[in-house]
Design a protein around this motif. Structure first.
Motif, short mmCIF file in Angstrom:
data_model
loop_
_atom_site.label_atom_id
_atom_site.label_comp_id
_atom_site.label_asym_id
_atom_site.label_seq_id
_atom_site.Cartn_x
_atom_site.Cartn_y
_atom_site.Cartn_z
N VAL A 55 0.84 -1.21 0.00
CA VAL A 55 0.00 0.00 0.00
C VAL A 55 0.87 1.26 0.00
O VAL A 55 2.09 1.17 -0.05
N GLN A 56 0.21 2.41 0.05
CA GLN A 56 0.92 3.68 -0.13
C GLN A 56 1.68 4.16 1.08
O GLN A 56 2.54 5.03 0.96
N SER A 57 1.36 3.69 2.24
CA SER A 57 2.03 4.18 3.45
C SER A 57 1.73 3.25 4.62
O SER A 57 0.79 2.44 4.55
N GLY A 58 2.50 3.43 5.67
CA GLY A 58 2.20 2.70 6.90
C GLY A 58 0.87 3.16 7.47
O GLY A 58 0.11 2.36 8.03
N THR A 59 0.58 4.44 7.32
CA THR A 59 -0.67 4.99 7.83
C THR A 59 -1.87 4.33 7.14
O THR A 59 -2.84 3.94 7.80
N SER A 60 -1.79 4.18 5.81
CA SER A 60 -2.91 3.54 5.11
C SER A 60 -2.98 2.05 5.45
O SER A 60 -4.08 1.48 5.52
N ALA A 61 -1.83 1.43 5.72
CA ALA A 61 -1.83 0.02 6.15
C ALA A 61 -2.59 -0.12 7.48
O ALA A 61 -3.40 -1.04 7.65
N PHE A 196 3.29 -2.34 7.98
CA PHE A 196 4.69 -1.98 7.76
C PHE A 196 4.75 -0.65 7.01
O PHE A 196 3.81 -0.29 6.31
N SER A 197 5.87 0.06 7.20
CA SER A 197 6.07 1.33 6.50
C SER A 197 7.42 1.33 5.80
O SER A 197 8.40 0.81 6.32
N PHE A 198 7.43 1.95 4.60
CA PHE A 198 8.68 2.11 3.87
C PHE A 198 8.92 3.58 3.59
O PHE A 198 9.36 3.98 2.51
N ASN A 199 8.61 4.41 4.57
CA ASN A 199 8.90 5.83 4.46
C ASN A 199 10.43 6.03 4.45
O ASN A 199 11.17 5.11 4.73
N GLY A 208 7.76 6.62 -0.24
CA GLY A 208 6.64 6.49 0.68
C GLY A 208 6.01 5.15 0.34
O GLY A 208 5.99 4.76 -0.82
N GLY A 209 5.55 4.44 1.33
CA GLY A 209 4.95 3.14 1.03
C GLY A 209 4.72 2.34 2.29
O GLY A 209 5.16 2.74 3.37
N GLY A 210 4.00 1.26 2.13
CA GLY A 210 3.73 0.42 3.29
C GLY A 210 3.19 -0.93 2.84
O GLY A 210 3.09 -1.21 1.64
N ALA A 211 2.87 -1.76 3.80
CA ALA A 211 2.32 -3.08 3.50
C ALA A 211 1.49 -3.56 4.68
O ALA A 211 1.68 -3.11 5.80
N VAL A 212 0.56 -4.46 4.36
CA VAL A 212 -0.27 -5.07 5.40
C VAL A 212 -0.23 -6.58 5.26
O VAL A 212 -0.28 -7.10 4.15
N THR A 213 -0.19 -7.25 6.40
CA THR A 213 -0.43 -8.69 6.38
C THR A 213 -1.51 -8.99 7.42
O THR A 213 -1.86 -8.12 8.22
N GLY A 243 -14.26 2.09 -1.45
CA GLY A 243 -12.84 1.75 -1.57
C GLY A 243 -11.94 2.93 -1.25
O GLY A 243 -12.40 4.01 -0.88
N TYR A 244 -10.67 2.67 -1.38
CA TYR A 244 -9.66 3.70 -1.08
C TYR A 244 -8.62 3.71 -2.20
O TYR A 244 -8.41 2.70 -2.87
N ASN A 245 -7.96 4.84 -2.37
CA ASN A 245 -6.83 4.91 -3.29
C ASN A 245 -5.55 4.75 -2.47
O ASN A 245 -4.82 5.71 -2.25
N TYR A 246 -5.32 3.54 -2.01
CA TYR A 246 -4.22 3.28 -1.07
C TYR A 246 -3.18 2.31 -1.64
O TYR A 246 -2.31 1.87 -0.92
N ARG A 247 -3.29 1.95 -2.91
CA ARG A 247 -2.38 0.95 -3.46
C ARG A 247 -1.00 1.55 -3.68
O ARG A 247 -0.86 2.70 -4.08
#
Ligand SMILES: *Cc1c(COP(=O)(O)O)cnc(C)c1O
Length: 391
Positions: A55-61, A196-199, A208-213, A243-247
């Motif tokens: 996803v786009q950020s840790g926050t959106s995750a 997770f965040s990849f800021n 900027g980026g993130g991930a969810v599991t 939906g969200y624009n979080y990809r």
């Protein structure tokens, strides 16, 4: 200009440029493309988990985790006070209320206080936990600075009181248990959800980026679906949910795939640098390097110096400025979230360690590129500055 040792800067020593160029050449720059899938697979393999959504950020995750956990307006989510505010803001996005539970000496949520809040301050009817008539839906645990919260205790409490557990592992990619019930389990893969965040300042970055599991792979599929505007029928633009624009984008993911190749090396360097700091601060009278939890292998993302405020009579601001003048960039730990304007009216529970550490912890340079000589310079400069103030 003299010396300048930054607090934390990203490291692009690997295939970053090659993969980003490749993504540009292919024309896949947005929320479709092979690098996104590849990064998801790389993360899943690294974390020993089945399914990861980028996803786009840790926050959106974190936001999507709360949505998927069923957190609704009026619900309560139990959260930590001493962390980055992005961990708690998504609770507000859902119009839910945070209750701040104190931390332990790992800076992570204190399970003893968590249990006593659930037991003493709430009612449990065998199905749901409630507090002053509001449903306590979830507990959001942050693995602060790459530490690991006491997940064994927290999961037990959550099972007992039917709480969903969301792990904010934005700072803890690579941290895992080496002992106990969860030996071999990575931060973010123990609770119901892991974010997770990849800021730019995290252990790996995609800009900027993130991930969810999640513990249920089907839930991750649904999160991925929500992150791309919930296209029930993508060809005819039919949508059954909001939906969200979080990809994550393919450009970000191209960076991420390269960073994942380097993660083992980053982890080695963080460990080595931590050991040097520990060694060089060992006999220092006015500050100690905070350890990471026993029985875990931490990613050692950020290093914390606990300053002896009984002898060092200066504000954090003064200390940071004095170090800045000597070319050493540092930062204070965060201000307590419950003391920030949007949270002033929220409930806190047994706050004691969080305010204590909020005044004492200084974060010191932790980039993967920092050299042995630079670390020695940082240590001697900090010692000199603190000794001058203490004397
Ligand atoms: C960085 C961070 C976040 C947010 O991640 P972003 O990718 O910046 O949105 C959330 N929680 C904690 C504890 C963080 O350190």
């Amino acid at each position: 200009m003299g010396k300048f040792i930054p607090l934390s800067i990203p490291n692009f020593e690997g295939n970053e440029r090659k993969y980003v160029d490749d993504a540009l050449d292919q024309g896949w720059v947005s929320t479709g493309g092979a690098y996104i899938t590849r990064l998801e697979e790389d993360l899943a393999a690294f974390l020993h988990t089945k399914n990861v959504a980028a996803v786009q950020s840790g926050t959106s995750a974190l936001h999507l985790s709360l949505v998927e956990a069923g957190v609704q307006p009026g619900d309560i989510v139990l959260v930590p006070p001493l962390t980055f505010i992005a961990a708690v803001n998504p609770v507000k996005y859902q119009f839910a209320s945070p209750v701040f539970i104190d931390c332990d000496d790992s800076f992570c949520m204190d399970p003893v206080k968590l249990r006593s809040f659930c037991k003493e301050e709430c009612e449990f009817d065998g199905t749901a936990l409630s507090h002053n008539g509001k449903v306590v839906k979830a507990v959001l645990v942050v693995h602060v600075f790459g530490n690991m919260a006491d997940m064994e205790a927290i999961m037990e409490i959550a099972e007992e009181y039917h709480l969903k557990v969301i792990e904010d592992a934005t700072e803890a990619l690579g941290t895992f248990y080496t002992e106990g019930k969860y030996a071999g389990k990575y931060a973010g893969t123990i609770g119901h959800f892991g974010a997770f965040s990849f800021n730019g300042n995290k252990i790996i970055t995609t800009g900027g980026g993130g991930a969810v599991t999640a513990n249920d792979p089907a839930v991750v599929d649904h999160i991925r679906f929500l992150s791309t505007q919930a296209k029930t029928d993508p060809h005819y633009y039919l949508h059954d949910e909001v939906g969200y624009n979080y990809r994550m984008t393919n450009l970000q993911a191209a960076l991420g795939v390269a960073q994942m190749e380097e993660l083992p090396e980053f982890l080695r360097r963080k460990q080595k640098n931590f050991e040097q700091y520990e060694e060089e601060f060992r006999d220092f009278a006015y500050g100690t390097i905070m350890p990471f939890r026993e029985g875990t292998s931490s990613n050692k993302w950020f290093y914390s110096l606990n300053i002896d405020k009984e002898h060092v009579h200066a504000s954090m601001r003064e200390i940071i400025l004095a170090l800045q003048e000597k070319g050493v960039q540092t930062r204070p730990i965060w201000g307590l979230i419950n003391e920030q304007k949007p949270y002033l009216n929220e409930e806190t529970y047994q706050m004691e360690k969080a305010p204590y550490y909020a005044e004492r912890i200084l974060n010191i340079p932790s980039s993967t590129q920092i050299t042995r000589e630079e670390i020695s310079y940082v240590v001697s400069t900090i010692k000199q500055v603190l000794e001058e103030i203490a004397e």
